[in-house]
Scaffold this active site. Structure first.
Site, short mmCIF file in Angstrom:
data_model
loop_
_atom_site.label_atom_id
_atom_site.label_comp_id
_atom_site.label_asym_id
_atom_site.label_seq_id
_atom_site.Cartn_x
_atom_site.Cartn_y
_atom_site.Cartn_z
N HIS A 24 -18.92 -91.99 50.66
CA HIS A 24 -17.49 -92.36 49.60
C HIS A 24 -16.79 -92.93 51.27
CE1 HIS A 24 -15.62 -88.59 51.10
NE2 HIS A 24 -15.70 -88.17 49.93
N HIS A 78 -14.57 -75.86 44.39
CA HIS A 78 -14.37 -77.43 44.71
C HIS A 78 -15.01 -77.48 43.53
CE1 HIS A 78 -12.99 -80.14 46.48
NE2 HIS A 78 -13.87 -80.80 47.56
N GLU A 80 -14.84 -81.05 43.55
CA GLU A 80 -15.69 -82.52 43.57
C GLU A 80 -16.57 -82.65 43.80
OE1 GLU A 80 -14.63 -84.08 47.74
OE2 GLU A 80 -15.31 -86.24 46.84
N ASP A 82 -19.50 -83.57 45.06
CA ASP A 82 -21.39 -82.78 45.64
C ASP A 82 -21.31 -81.92 45.53
OD1 ASP A 82 -18.58 -83.09 46.47
OD2 ASP A 82 -19.63 -82.96 49.07
N HIS A 145 -9.81 -79.49 50.50
CA HIS A 145 -9.18 -80.78 50.44
C HIS A 145 -8.71 -81.48 49.40
CE1 HIS A 145 -12.38 -83.78 50.00
NE2 HIS A 145 -12.89 -83.13 50.27
N ASP A 164 -15.48 -76.86 51.49
CA ASP A 164 -16.44 -78.00 52.88
C ASP A 164 -15.54 -78.13 54.23
OD1 ASP A 164 -17.07 -80.17 51.46
OD2 ASP A 164 -15.34 -80.99 49.93
N TYR A 191 -16.39 -84.47 60.85
CA TYR A 191 -16.26 -83.97 59.82
C TYR A 191 -14.01 -84.38 59.33
CZ TYR A 191 -16.70 -82.14 54.67
OH TYR A 191 -16.64 -81.89 53.66
N HIS A 224 -21.32 -77.96 53.40
CA HIS A 224 -22.20 -79.06 54.39
C HIS A 224 -23.30 -79.05 55.52
CE1 HIS A 224 -20.98 -81.78 51.24
NE2 HIS A 224 -19.65 -81.57 51.17
FE1 FEO Z 1 -14.89 -82.12 49.26
FE2 FEO Z 1 -18.12 -82.64 49.59
O1 FEO Z 1 -16.32 -82.15 48.66
#
Ligand code: FEO
Length: 392
Positions: A24, A78, A80, A82, A145, A164, A191, A224
């Site tokens: 993104h 979370h 999001e 991903d 976040h 994250d 990051y 991640h």
């Molecule tokens: Fe906020 Fe890795 O997604």
């Protein structure tokens, strides 16, 4: 991928996205991973999923340890996509009636994303869940976040599943910090700068809260990149350092140029900064990705922005970068603007306006030069560079 046992009965079952180069709008030159974790206990527990297109791979990874239908509990730290994109496929596989633990905001967000009447079990800050021999506790991390973000802490093994936070976009076969050593820190810093910088004050509060709780951390497992097991305290200290934004004697000269005039000015400013003992480099906005530039901005004490005037305005890449930087709200910077122009010359004024709105301290009214800078103009650039260097 083969699952990796990260502690007895606890497995990394995530996937590696070797090919992603744009996350993104964040340049991921080294790919990424979407980490998911499986805890084998009386109640088999899956923490997080992966991007939708990798859901089958996640299910395959789990199958190497246990029949996925035997999973009892799923936790979503979370929403999001991903980390939850694979949820539909995973829920269909493991059984749509299985309890899905998430924060209260996670409940709202997942419901809005998936429009599914799953067996949501919203949990609050400090709530605990026994899964057999082990106990989990949930820690709300609102706006780190996303509003739904939370951590899950495995009490017996002292493992923090941190979503994250503490992550890095880094694809590799290595799973732990001790396997990659220091090459990982620039990824963690990038990051932080691109994903978490806006929330820096909350990070300081969160670390303070964890410290006051006396939470022991043997391992930090982000969603991640690599897992921090050799030195989990090291990445927490780095987060405090980055969140504090103590300015270094460092200047970033960010510019674009049409016919090399603004570029000449940038190089003269960089030379002068160097002569003042300032760590610096020029960053051309069509050479450097915005996500790499903001990483350099993170710990810099001075931000100097140069743009030619194009159609009475800023050069588009400079507008792009200013918008990006403004959103992330870096702090504690001195700043200045410069640029070459042909006939109207609005760019410096427009940059100054943006820098003031970002609450940077303007240490000069800015330097604009018509057409190609001559020796006198370059000397003014040198003076500007020296002035900035002396302010640091
Ligand atoms: Fe906020 Fe890795 O997604």
């Amino acid at each position: 991928m083969k699952p990796v046992e990260i502690a007895k009965g606890i497995f990394w079952v995530g996937v590696i996205d070797w090919n992603i180069r744009d996350f993104h709008g964040y340049s991921t030159y080294d790919g990424s991973t979407y980490n998911a974790y499986l805890i084998m206990d009386e109640k088999i527990t899956l923490i997080d999923t992966v991007k939708k297109e990798f859901a089958e791979e996640l299910i395959h990874n789990i199958s190497q340890i246990v029949d996925p239908e035997k999973i009892d509990i799923i936790i979503s730290n979370h929403t999001e996509m991903d980390h939850s994109g694979g949820l539909e496929k995973v829920m269909r596989k493991i059984g749509e009636d299985k309890p899905l633990y998430c924060s209260k905001m996670g409940h709202q967000n997942l419901s809005r994303h998936f429009r599914q009447n799953w067996n949501y079990q919203p949990v609050g800050d400090g709530e605990e869940l026994s899964i057999g021999e082990r106990n989990l506790s949930f820690l709300e991390t609102k706006m780190l976040h996303w509003p739904d973000s939370m951590f899950t802490y495995l009490k017996e093994e002292k493992i923090l599943f941190s979503s994250d936070a503490f992550g890095q976009h880094f694809a590799g076969l290595e799973r732990f910090d001790d396997q990659v050593e220091q090459i990982i820190m620039p990824h963690a810093k990038k990051y932080f700068a691109n994903i978490l910088l806006l929330y820096a004050p909350l990070i300081i509060k969160l670390v303070d809260k964890i410290t006051k709780m006396g939470l022991e951390l043997k391992m930090i497992c982000p969603d991640h990149g690599i897992i921090w097991r050799k030195d989990p305290g090291g990445i927490i200290n780095a987060y405090v350092d980055w969140a504090t934004q103590t300015p270094k004697k460092k200047a970033v000269v960010i510019f674009d140029t049409m016919w090399h005039s603004t570029e000449k000015m940038a190089y003269a400013i960089v030379d002068a900064l160097g002569q003042e003992g300032v760590e610096t480099k020029p960053m051309h906005t069509r050479t450097w990705h915005r996500s790499d530039i903001i990483t350099e901005v993170l710990d810099a004490g001075a931000i100097i922005i140069g743009s030619p005037t194009l159609n009475n305005g800023l050069f588009p890449t400079i507008s792009d970068f200013l918008t990006y930087m403004k959103g992330l709200k870096p702090k504690n910077k001195v700043a200045a603007a410069f640029g070459s122009y042909g006939w109207s010359g609005e760019a410096v004024k427009l940059i100054n306006k943006e820098l003031e709105e970002m609450k940077f301290e303007l240490i000069d009214s800015g330097l604009k030069v018509q057409y190609v800078p001559d020796d006198k103009a370059l000397e003014m650039c040198t003076q500007l560079g020296r002035k900035i260097g002396q302010a640091l």
